[in-house]
Design an enzyme around this catalytic site. Structure first.
Site, short mmCIF file in Angstrom:
data_model
loop_
_atom_site.label_atom_id
_atom_site.label_comp_id
_atom_site.label_asym_id
_atom_site.label_seq_id
_atom_site.Cartn_x
_atom_site.Cartn_y
_atom_site.Cartn_z
N HIS A 178 3.78 4.00 4.50
CA HIS A 178 3.72 4.01 5.95
C HIS A 178 3.56 5.29 6.68
O HIS A 178 4.25 6.29 6.24
CB HIS A 178 4.84 3.17 6.49
CG HIS A 178 4.79 3.35 8.09
ND1 HIS A 178 3.99 2.39 8.94
CD2 HIS A 178 5.42 4.33 9.09
CE1 HIS A 178 4.14 2.66 10.25
NE2 HIS A 178 4.93 3.74 10.14
N ASN A 195 0.81 -1.30 0.05
CA ASN A 195 -0.05 0.03 0.00
C ASN A 195 0.93 1.35 0.06
O ASN A 195 0.44 2.42 0.44
CB ASN A 195 -0.91 0.07 0.88
CG ASN A 195 -0.34 -0.28 2.50
OD1 ASN A 195 0.77 -0.19 2.58
ND2 ASN A 195 -1.15 -0.62 3.41
#
Ligand code: IDP
Ligand code: MG
Length: 134
Positions: free
Chosen positions: A117, A114
């Site tokens: 962070h 994704n």
């Protein structure tokens, strides 16, 4: 409202996809300040420490394997409510649910990859900044 510092990282998939500049641009455009930045490949020990809260979860081994799979760009950003502002710019953890206009909403589809962070609290930010810049 408080001026905060937070830890943000372009993960290996973000680096591989050529999104370092795009990620930095979004935080800069918001008005946050880039305080420190370094590119590195995370060793397994460092990954275990960084993601310690997830040790024992079923996805932990693949999380460590992924985050150590190539270079990352670690950054310290500061600004008003920087911790939650950065999380909002990133989008929610699962890119399938992340809103368009967020980094995860625009550039990812799998929860394990994704792109970015970001620290989830000022306490996490202090801990994570210590790991990467201490
Ligand atoms: P966050 O990155 O939005 O703070 P966390 O819950 O802290 O999300 O999880 C850390 C990372 O672990 C996530 O960014 C994601 O890549 C991965 N992850 C979280 N939950 C799962 C899961 O259920 N399956 C696979 N990977 C996960
Ligand atoms: Mg987290």
């Amino acid at each position: 409202m408080a001026h905060q510092h937070t830890f943000v990282m372009v993960k290996p998939d973000g680096v591989r996809k050529g999104l370092i500049g795009e990620v930095i641009s979004r935080f800069e455009a918001k008005g946050l300040t880039l305080e420190q930045m370094r590119m590195l490949t995370i060793a397994e020990e460092m990954a275990n420490e960084h993601y310690g809260e997830h040790a024992g979860r079923p996805f932990f081994p693949s999380l460590v394997e992924f985050i150590t799979s190539g270079p990352v760009v670690a950054m310290e950003w500061s600004g008003e409510e920087a911790v939650s502002v950065c999380r909002t710019i990133m989008g929610v953890t699962n890119p399938v649910e992340a809103a368009p206009g967020t980094i995860r909403g625009d550039y990812a589809l799998e929860i394990g990859e994704n792109i970015v962070h970001g620290s989830d609290s000022p306490e996490s930010a202090a801990r994570e900044l210590g790991i990467f810049f201490g």
